[in-house]
Design a protein around this motif. Sequence first.
Motif: not given
Length: 277
Positions: A53-55, A80, A233-235, A241, A250-251
């Motif tokens: 979902s996110r790195k 991904a 998905c969210h940090n 940002d 944003q990815l």
Amino acid sequence: MKRIIIPAAALALCGAAILSVLAQDKPAAGAAAAAAPAAAAASAPAEVICFESRKGASEITKREIQPGLPNVKCSPTTGAALWYSDPYDGTVPMGKMPQMESIPEGLAVVKPRSEKLNLLAQCGTACHNGTYPVGFPKTNRPVPIPTMEALLPDAKNLQHGRGRVWCLDCHHTTKRNMLVDHYGDPISIDQSQLLCGKCHGDKLRDWRDGIHGKRIGDFTSTGKKRWFTCTECHNPHNVQDGARNKGFIQLQPETPPQLPRGFKDAAFEKTHAIPQH
């Protein structure tokens, strides 16, 4: 007598020569044997890990579920996860969720992340083992904590809530490896949606209704699905940002799906190699 001594001496010399040759061959043979595992390791395919979902959040290691059937396909562009052959691999039941009581037990699953959080065990036992450490703030107002800033650089300039939210609004005061609800009761790290919904009720409602967030699995009305929780998905420690000063990082978008060579439609997607029930 001389007839016996001369052949014996010649035989002894030959034997010594043969032994010296064998002695020289042994190290070479041993070196070859030792080099064999190293060569095999070098020729083995490199481990492929892609993010879901996110790195930096949930990740999955590519492997074969059965010969010729990988558990996941990773994007060569972004790294991904693009496709799963078993979307429920490593998941557990989500647990109780308000206004989701109608979903039968086991049809909503999540992938635990607590074992992937390196500092979690340390936070819960080494420093915050059920007591307040020396020098701990007595109020709930944001204050600098050098130790935490060293362990978690994001905490030094925490922008969540534009500076009006700090560690103890989300983390339990004494059970630091858990989150906290409005009543001060602990919440599992793997149930972040129960925490985030305290302030982001509209997003929790959309997540619950399938409008917001990521979900994979059986998309029939009674199908089993894996739900991705908020922090996958969210940090939560980095919500502003950079120069944009808003939103999450944003990815990079993936290219539109393409049909495999020789296929006229996507009917093959209706079949699945792994039983869904």
